[in-house]
Design a protein around this motif. Structure first.
Motif, PDB file in Angstrom:
ATOM      1  N   THR A 165       0.827  -1.213   0.000  1.00 56.85           N
ATOM      2  CA  THR A 165       0.000   0.000   0.000  1.00 56.85           C
ATOM      3  C   THR A 165       0.858   1.259   0.000  1.00 56.85           C
ATOM      4  O   THR A 165       0.610   2.208  -0.757  1.00 56.85           O
ATOM      5  CB  THR A 165      -0.927   0.002   1.224  1.00 56.85           C
ATOM      6  N   GLN A 166       1.888   1.268   0.840  1.00 58.54           N
ATOM      7  CA  GLN A 166       2.748   2.447   0.934  1.00 58.54           C
ATOM      8  C   GLN A 166       3.505   2.692  -0.362  1.00 58.54           C
ATOM      9  O   GLN A 166       3.731   3.842  -0.763  1.00 58.54           O
ATOM     10  CB  GLN A 166       3.741   2.275   2.095  1.00 58.54           C
ATOM     11  N   HIS A 167       3.882   1.621  -1.038  1.00 58.40           N
ATOM     12  CA  HIS A 167       4.563   1.755  -2.336  1.00 58.40           C
ATOM     13  C   HIS A 167       3.705   2.537  -3.323  1.00 58.40           C
ATOM     14  O   HIS A 167       4.191   3.451  -4.011  1.00 58.40           O
ATOM     15  CB  HIS A 167       4.880   0.358  -2.884  1.00 58.40           C
ATOM     16  N   LEU A 168       2.426   2.210  -3.371  1.00 59.80           N
ATOM     17  CA  LEU A 168       1.526   2.899  -4.299  1.00 59.80           C
ATOM     18  C   LEU A 168       1.300   4.348  -3.867  1.00 59.80           C
ATOM     19  O   LEU A 168       1.239   5.255  -4.716  1.00 59.80           O
ATOM     20  CB  LEU A 168       0.204   2.144  -4.391  1.00 59.80           C
ATOM     21  N   LEU A 169       1.192   4.585  -2.581  1.00 57.78           N
ATOM     22  CA  LEU A 169       1.041   5.967  -2.109  1.00 57.78           C
ATOM     23  C   LEU A 169       2.290   6.789  -2.412  1.00 57.78           C
ATOM     24  O   LEU A 169       2.206   7.960  -2.816  1.00 57.78           O
ATOM     25  CB  LEU A 169       0.755   5.978  -0.603  1.00 57.78           C
ATOM     26  N   ASP A 170       3.454   6.171  -2.237  1.00 52.46           N
ATOM     27  CA  ASP A 170       4.714   6.874  -2.501  1.00 52.46           C
ATOM     28  C   ASP A 170       4.873   7.227  -3.976  1.00 52.46           C
ATOM     29  O   ASP A 170       5.624   8.157  -4.322  1.00 52.46           O
ATOM     30  CB  ASP A 170       5.896   6.023  -2.051  1.00 52.46           C
ATOM     31  N   LEU A 171       4.177   6.495  -4.839  1.00 52.64           N
ATOM     32  CA  LEU A 171       4.219   6.792  -6.274  1.00 52.64           C
ATOM     33  C   LEU A 171       3.294   7.952  -6.642  1.00 52.64           C
ATOM     34  O   LEU A 171       3.205   8.331  -7.813  1.00 52.64           O
ATOM     35  CB  LEU A 171       3.833   5.550  -7.080  1.00 52.64           C
ATOM     36  N   GLY A 172       2.596   8.492  -5.657  1.00 51.78           N
ATOM     37  CA  GLY A 172       1.753   9.661  -5.895  1.00 51.78           C
ATOM     38  C   GLY A 172       0.287   9.377  -6.082  1.00 51.78           C
ATOM     39  O   GLY A 172      -0.494  10.297  -6.371  1.00 51.78           O
ATOM     40  N   HIS A 173      -0.138   8.131  -5.903  1.00 53.17           N
ATOM     41  CA  HIS A 173      -1.564   7.799  -6.043  1.00 53.17           C
ATOM     42  C   HIS A 173      -2.311   8.323  -4.817  1.00 53.17           C
ATOM     43  O   HIS A 173      -1.849   8.175  -3.679  1.00 53.17           O
ATOM     44  CB  HIS A 173      -1.750   6.299  -6.196  1.00 53.17           C
ATOM     45  N   ARG A 174      -3.465   8.932  -5.070  1.00 50.65           N
ATOM     46  CA  ARG A 174      -4.214   9.577  -3.985  1.00 50.65           C
ATOM     47  C   ARG A 174      -4.726   8.559  -2.979  1.00 50.65           C
ATOM     48  O   ARG A 174      -4.775   8.805  -1.777  1.00 50.65           O
ATOM     49  CB  ARG A 174      -5.377  10.381  -4.565  1.00 50.65           C
ATOM     50  N   THR A 175      -5.110   7.397  -3.471  1.00 51.52           N
ATOM     51  CA  THR A 175      -5.533   6.312  -2.601  1.00 51.52           C
ATOM     52  C   THR A 175      -5.287   4.998  -3.316  1.00 51.52           C
ATOM     53  O   THR A 175      -4.860   4.962  -4.477  1.00 51.52           O
ATOM     54  CB  THR A 175      -7.011   6.439  -2.204  1.00 51.52           C
ATOM     55  N   VAL A 176      -5.572   3.895  -2.627  1.00 53.30           N
ATOM     56  CA  VAL A 176      -5.342   2.555  -3.167  1.00 53.30           C
ATOM     57  C   VAL A 176      -6.597   1.726  -2.946  1.00 53.30           C
ATOM     58  O   VAL A 176      -7.087   1.606  -1.805  1.00 53.30           O
ATOM     59  CB  VAL A 176      -4.149   1.871  -2.465  1.00 53.30           C
ATOM     60  N   TRP A 177      -7.131   1.157  -4.011  1.00 55.72           N
ATOM     61  CA  TRP A 177      -8.271   0.252  -3.899  1.00 55.72           C
ATOM     62  C   TRP A 177      -7.756  -1.150  -3.560  1.00 55.72           C
ATOM     63  O   TRP A 177      -6.642  -1.524  -3.942  1.00 55.72           O
ATOM     64  CB  TRP A 177      -9.069   0.226  -5.204  1.00 55.72           C
ATOM     65  N   HIS A 178      -8.582  -1.915  -2.863  1.00 52.16           N
ATOM     66  CA  HIS A 178      -8.135  -3.225  -2.396  1.00 52.16           C
ATOM     67  C   HIS A 178      -9.135  -4.320  -2.763  1.00 52.16           C
ATOM     68  O   HIS A 178     -10.335  -4.205  -2.482  1.00 52.16           O
ATOM     69  CB  HIS A 178      -7.959  -3.210  -0.879  1.00 52.16           C
ATOM     70  N   ILE A 179      -8.615  -5.374  -3.393  1.00 54.74           N
ATOM     71  CA  ILE A 179      -9.399  -6.588  -3.630  1.00 54.74           C
ATOM     72  C   ILE A 179      -8.908  -7.614  -2.628  1.00 54.74           C
ATOM     73  O   ILE A 179      -7.776  -8.106  -2.709  1.00 54.74           O
ATOM     74  CB  ILE A 179      -9.246  -7.099  -5.069  1.00 54.74           C
TER      75      ILE A 179
END
Length: 338
Positions: A165-179
């Motif tokens: 999750t943190q990897h995706l946030l660090d890439l600048g994504h505002r949030t992360v959806w989860h399946i």
């Protein structure tokens, strides 16, 4: 054994030493005994040896669901570690995670004379019901919460999900959806909780959880829904197979990976690096889990009562590949998330 001794010209005690792999027999004598055993067709009586030594050289394995990649990799790791230690395994699958089913499987294994039991149980069960294990029978639990009663070995599900999750946030994504995986899965629950906590700690919106069943098909179904929303730019799937389904859905919808959407999986299947694009995922060291299971089980077998129950966590780490990249399009910056 007497016939082997007569043919080899040695005592029965020497034959016994060779059969039991003792070191106090010279190589020439050992070779004569082995040749005599082969000529006569002698095979040691494992049942008689077990009755004499109190050891059966067999480990029982109880496992719920054979279809899960993680469970199968764990079983493979345990079997390999057992073989290296000179043990065979007896497997009893449990089709329904109920108290009666698990207790019945334990009882069957005890009747089949095993030295210890490994329980691979990803479902929420051992933390909720009273599973009866025969007194004195060593037990190691994998991938469940057995509280303080048993020895537990597991991978760091919480840290793995946080890293994803943190990897995706660090890439600048505002949030992360989860399946997520099934609600009944202990591992899925920990990954989901860690994903949610990581978003909250970052002050990011927390989307609703989408529940899958570990299959690529369930990932695809949820992926179709997410692909229709152009504001979805980052997805963390709870295993690699569901991530594969998501990637297919994105491709069919014309959404490029990772330019439009970044996807992270969990498990690091051997095939994950061959997806297109290669999948960023969380690696679990199943071989280490298997080794630790056998190490802790043998310690209980060799020194009854000396081992103290506790939980050992095997670290996970993120493997970054081509399915994730910095967010390139300024979408979703002003929309409130559910």
């Amino acid at each position: 054994m007497a016939d082997v001794a007569a043919l080899a010209g040695v005592s029965s005690q020497t034959v016994s030493r060779v059969v039991n792999a003792r070191s106090n027999v010279d190589s020439d004598t050992r070779d004569r005994v082995l040749a005599a055993m082969d000529e006569i067709g002698y095979r040691p009586n494992s049942a008689a040896r077990a009755l004499k030594s109190g050891r059966f050289s067999t480990i029982g394995v109880i496992m719920f669901t054979l279809s899960s990649f993680g469970n199968m990799r764990t079983l493979d790791a345990v079997a390999m570690a057992a073989a290296q230690a000179g043990y065979s395994i007896t497997l009893i699958p449990v089709t329904r995670p109920t108290q009666g089913a698990v207790t019945g499987a334990v009882t069957r294994l005890a009747e089949q004379a095993v030295d210890g039991i490994v329980i691979i149980m990803e479902a929420h069960m051992l933390d909720r019901i009273d599973v009866t294990v025969p007194t004195g029978l060593p037990v190691v639990i994998v991938d469940s919460d057995a509280g303080s009663r048993y020895t537990v070995v597991d991978t760091d599900q919480t840290e793995g999900a946080r890293l994803a999750t943190q990897h995706l946030l660090d890439l600048g994504h505002r949030t992360v959806w989860h399946i997520a995986g099934p609600e009944s899965s202990f591992s899925a629950g920990r990954r989901t909780a860690s994903w949610r906590n990581t978003l909250k700690a970052a002050g990011a919106p927390v989307p609703p959880v989408l529940e899958g069943d570990w299959s690529a098909q369930s990932g695809y179904v949820h992926g179709v829904t997410l692909a229709a929303d152009p504001l979805v730019t980052a997805i963390f799937a709870s295993n690699d197979q569901m991530a594969l389904g998501v990637m297919r859905a994105m491709h069919e919808a014309g959404r490029a990976l990772p330019a439009d959407v970044s996807v992270v999986g969990f498990d690091d299947m051997r095939e994950s690096g061959e997806f297109w694009p290669p999948l960023t995922t969380v690696h679990q060291d199943f071989a280490q889990v298997g080794r630790l299971c056998m190490e802790k089980l043998l310690r209980q077998i060799d020194s009854p009562g000396a081992s103290v129950p506790g939980t050992t966590i095997v670290p996970t780490h993120l493997v970054v590949r081509g399915s994730t990249a910095p967010r390139l399009r300024n979408v979703g910056d002003f929309r409130d998330m559910p």
